[in-house]
Design a protein around this motif. Sequence first.
Motif, PDB file in Angstrom:
ATOM      1  N   ARG A  78     -65.553  60.123  47.526  1.00 21.62           N
ATOM      2  CA  ARG A  78     -64.613  61.551  48.078  1.00 21.62           C
ATOM      3  C   ARG A  78     -63.222  61.120  48.076  1.00 21.62           C
ATOM      4  O   ARG A  78     -62.215  61.803  47.456  1.00 21.62           O
ATOM      5  CB  ARG A  78     -64.993  61.732  49.458  1.00 21.62           C
ATOM      6  CG  ARG A  78     -66.262  62.461  49.527  1.00 21.62           C
ATOM      7  CD  ARG A  78     -66.523  62.777  51.002  1.00 21.62           C
ATOM      8  NE  ARG A  78     -67.759  62.885  51.385  1.00 21.62           N
ATOM      9  CZ  ARG A  78     -68.274  64.053  51.182  1.00 21.62           C
ATOM     10  NH1 ARG A  78     -68.143  65.071  50.325  1.00 21.62           N
ATOM     11  NH2 ARG A  78     -69.849  64.177  51.527  1.00 21.62           N
TER      12      ARG A  78
ATOM     13  N   LEU B  76     -61.865  60.358  44.411  1.00 20.84           N
ATOM     14  CA  LEU B  76     -61.490  61.630  43.644  1.00 20.84           C
ATOM     15  C   LEU B  76     -60.428  62.240  44.391  1.00 20.84           C
ATOM     16  O   LEU B  76     -59.633  62.869  43.564  1.00 20.84           O
ATOM     17  CB  LEU B  76     -62.812  62.369  43.938  1.00 20.84           C
ATOM     18  CG  LEU B  76     -64.051  62.239  42.996  1.00 20.84           C
ATOM     19  CD1 LEU B  76     -65.230  63.134  43.602  1.00 20.84           C
ATOM     20  CD2 LEU B  76     -63.706  62.537  41.591  1.00 20.84           C
ATOM     21  N   ALA B  77     -60.129  62.306  45.497  1.00 21.92           N
ATOM     22  CA  ALA B  77     -58.704  62.920  46.165  1.00 21.92           C
ATOM     23  C   ALA B  77     -57.769  62.200  45.483  1.00 21.92           C
ATOM     24  O   ALA B  77     -56.592  62.855  45.233  1.00 21.92           O
ATOM     25  CB  ALA B  77     -58.886  62.637  47.580  1.00 21.92           C
TER      26      ALA B  77
ATOM     27  N   TYR C 207     -57.117  63.255  41.732  1.00 17.98           N
ATOM     28  CA  TYR C 207     -56.523  64.700  41.524  1.00 17.98           C
ATOM     29  C   TYR C 207     -55.356  64.691  42.251  1.00 17.98           C
ATOM     30  O   TYR C 207     -54.356  65.465  41.797  1.00 17.98           O
ATOM     31  CB  TYR C 207     -57.600  65.491  42.312  1.00 17.98           C
ATOM     32  CG  TYR C 207     -58.613  66.143  41.263  1.00 17.98           C
ATOM     33  CD1 TYR C 207     -58.526  67.176  40.459  1.00 17.98           C
ATOM     34  CD2 TYR C 207     -59.847  65.615  41.501  1.00 17.98           C
ATOM     35  CE1 TYR C 207     -59.587  67.331  39.540  1.00 17.98           C
ATOM     36  CE2 TYR C 207     -60.909  65.610  40.804  1.00 17.98           C
ATOM     37  CZ  TYR C 207     -60.628  66.676  39.718  1.00 17.98           C
ATOM     38  OH  TYR C 207     -61.831  66.979  39.059  1.00 17.98           O
TER      39      TYR C 207
ATOM     40  N   PRO D 167     -57.445  56.028  40.509  1.00 23.14           N
ATOM     41  CA  PRO D 167     -58.571  56.857  40.575  1.00 23.14           C
ATOM     42  C   PRO D 167     -59.779  56.066  41.254  1.00 23.14           C
ATOM     43  O   PRO D 167     -60.930  56.428  41.478  1.00 23.14           O
ATOM     44  CB  PRO D 167     -58.945  57.516  39.293  1.00 23.14           C
ATOM     45  CG  PRO D 167     -58.092  56.121  38.465  1.00 23.14           C
ATOM     46  CD  PRO D 167     -56.998  55.747  39.194  1.00 23.14           C
TER      47      PRO D 167
ATOM     48  N   ILE E 247     -62.011  65.117  32.993  1.00 22.37           N
ATOM     49  CA  ILE E 247     -61.031  65.959  33.835  1.00 22.37           C
ATOM     50  C   ILE E 247     -59.926  66.617  33.176  1.00 22.37           C
ATOM     51  O   ILE E 247     -59.556  67.848  33.329  1.00 22.37           O
ATOM     52  CB  ILE E 247     -60.656  65.225  35.168  1.00 22.37           C
ATOM     53  CG1 ILE E 247     -62.033  65.068  36.101  1.00 22.37           C
ATOM     54  CG2 ILE E 247     -59.634  66.217  35.960  1.00 22.37           C
ATOM     55  CD1 ILE E 247     -61.810  63.966  37.176  1.00 22.37           C
TER      56      ILE E 247
ATOM     57  N   LYS F  82     -63.026  70.705  37.880  1.00 23.65           N
ATOM     58  CA  LYS F  82     -62.510  70.835  39.397  1.00 23.65           C
ATOM     59  C   LYS F  82     -63.212  69.993  40.229  1.00 23.65           C
ATOM     60  O   LYS F  82     -64.137  69.630  40.250  1.00 23.65           O
ATOM     61  CB  LYS F  82     -63.076  72.465  39.765  1.00 23.65           C
ATOM     62  CG  LYS F  82     -62.494  73.471  38.951  1.00 23.65           C
ATOM     63  CD  LYS F  82     -62.469  74.842  39.297  1.00 23.65           C
ATOM     64  CE  LYS F  82     -61.647  75.899  38.903  1.00 23.65           C
ATOM     65  NZ  LYS F  82     -61.976  77.214  39.156  1.00 23.65           N
ATOM     66  N   ARG F  83     -62.114  69.512  41.122  1.00 19.70           N
ATOM     67  CA  ARG F  83     -62.425  68.502  42.160  1.00 19.70           C
ATOM     68  C   ARG F  83     -63.590  68.976  43.042  1.00 19.70           C
ATOM     69  O   ARG F  83     -64.701  68.187  43.509  1.00 19.70           O
ATOM     70  CB  ARG F  83     -61.355  68.168  42.990  1.00 19.70           C
ATOM     71  CG  ARG F  83     -61.328  67.476  44.269  1.00 19.70           C
ATOM     72  CD  ARG F  83     -60.009  67.266  44.829  1.00 19.70           C
ATOM     73  NE  ARG F  83     -60.187  66.752  46.334  1.00 19.70           N
ATOM     74  CZ  ARG F  83     -59.364  66.495  47.188  1.00 19.70           C
ATOM     75  NH1 ARG F  83     -58.139  66.933  46.985  1.00 19.70           N
ATOM     76  NH2 ARG F  83     -59.755  65.898  48.397  1.00 19.70           N
ATOM     77  N   GLU F  84     -63.473  70.505  43.458  1.00 21.40           N
ATOM     78  CA  GLU F  84     -64.526  70.970  44.510  1.00 21.40           C
ATOM     79  C   GLU F  84     -66.028  70.756  43.767  1.00 21.40           C
ATOM     80  O   GLU F  84     -66.906  70.598  44.412  1.00 21.40           O
ATOM     81  CB  GLU F  84     -64.061  72.393  44.699  1.00 21.40           C
ATOM     82  CG  GLU F  84     -64.184  73.143  43.604  1.00 21.40           C
ATOM     83  CD  GLU F  84     -62.497  73.638  43.290  1.00 21.40           C
ATOM     84  OE1 GLU F  84     -62.178  74.656  43.071  1.00 21.40           O
ATOM     85  OE2 GLU F  84     -61.777  72.599  43.301  1.00 21.40           O
TER      86      GLU F  84
ATOM     87  N   GLU G 121     -67.012  67.172  44.350  1.00 21.38           N
ATOM     88  CA  GLU G 121     -67.267  66.894  45.842  1.00 21.38           C
ATOM     89  C   GLU G 121     -68.530  67.636  46.299  1.00 21.38           C
ATOM     90  O   GLU G 121     -69.256  67.165  47.144  1.00 21.38           O
ATOM     91  CB  GLU G 121     -66.123  67.504  46.598  1.00 21.38           C
ATOM     92  CG  GLU G 121     -64.913  66.599  46.435  1.00 21.38           C
ATOM     93  CD  GLU G 121     -63.582  66.905  47.078  1.00 21.38           C
ATOM     94  OE1 GLU G 121     -63.640  68.169  47.604  1.00 21.38           O
ATOM     95  OE2 GLU G 121     -62.840  65.757  47.557  1.00 21.38           O
TER      96      GLU G 121
END
Length: 245
Positions: free
Chosen positions: A58, A61-62, A65, A70, A80, A86-88, A91
């Motif tokens: 997590r 990834l945060a 983005y 990374p 990406i 998309k990050r969501e 996640e």
Amino acid sequence: MNQPSAAGSSFYAGMKVLPQPERHAMYAVYDFCRIVDDIADDQQGDPHGRAAQLQRWRSDLASLYAGRAPGVAGFLVPHIDRFGLKREDFEAVIDGMAMDVAADIRWPPTDTLDLYCDRVASAVGRLSVRIFGMDEAPGLALSHHLGRALQLTNILGDIAQVIGDPRIDGAARIVAATADEHFRAAQTILDGRPKGHLIAPRMMAAAYSELLRRMRKAGWQPPRARVRHNRLALAWTLVRLRLGR
């Protein structure tokens, strides 16, 4: 609960026919899913350690983005950027794996099972349809239905190996009926010939709906042999789809 596997190779065969950028992106998404799934399934690791590993994903990834380093997610960066993943959705996959780590969800209520399927399967579908080049509305609908159909079929393939109660057959048939509904909805979307590289989802739908049909025929009454993909049938399905595209 494991995700639909590349072994058997409805996934692998379907990906091989994609153009190289899309193929490499799908392999990267699969690698991500395999890594976090392995963390969730690691029965030798303690729950706190497994949760910490998922949290590392997590955090990285945060960072990715946000345009920073990374970390372990570095191999996802070019895909990406190219396909707008998309990050969501990444996640959501981690959230699904965290459900496995946090509690025993082998006997979930219906709404929990649906949430789990959305996170570990339909979220992967949402990443995939962007790579396939689908328009948003049909892509999201296909992800919703096909992801759930594949995950429920996968669960039904595993369930009789761990449950010896003779009542499991009736319960499994209720789940199978739900999977069938999702397969039919997914097929309706695919029959509309939406834009995109759709051999892969067509292959998965054909392979897993046939697997479900054979499981229903065999039933879930113990003792029961595991029903597996027919590799010759998979090969023929791929040929048929390639000729018909």
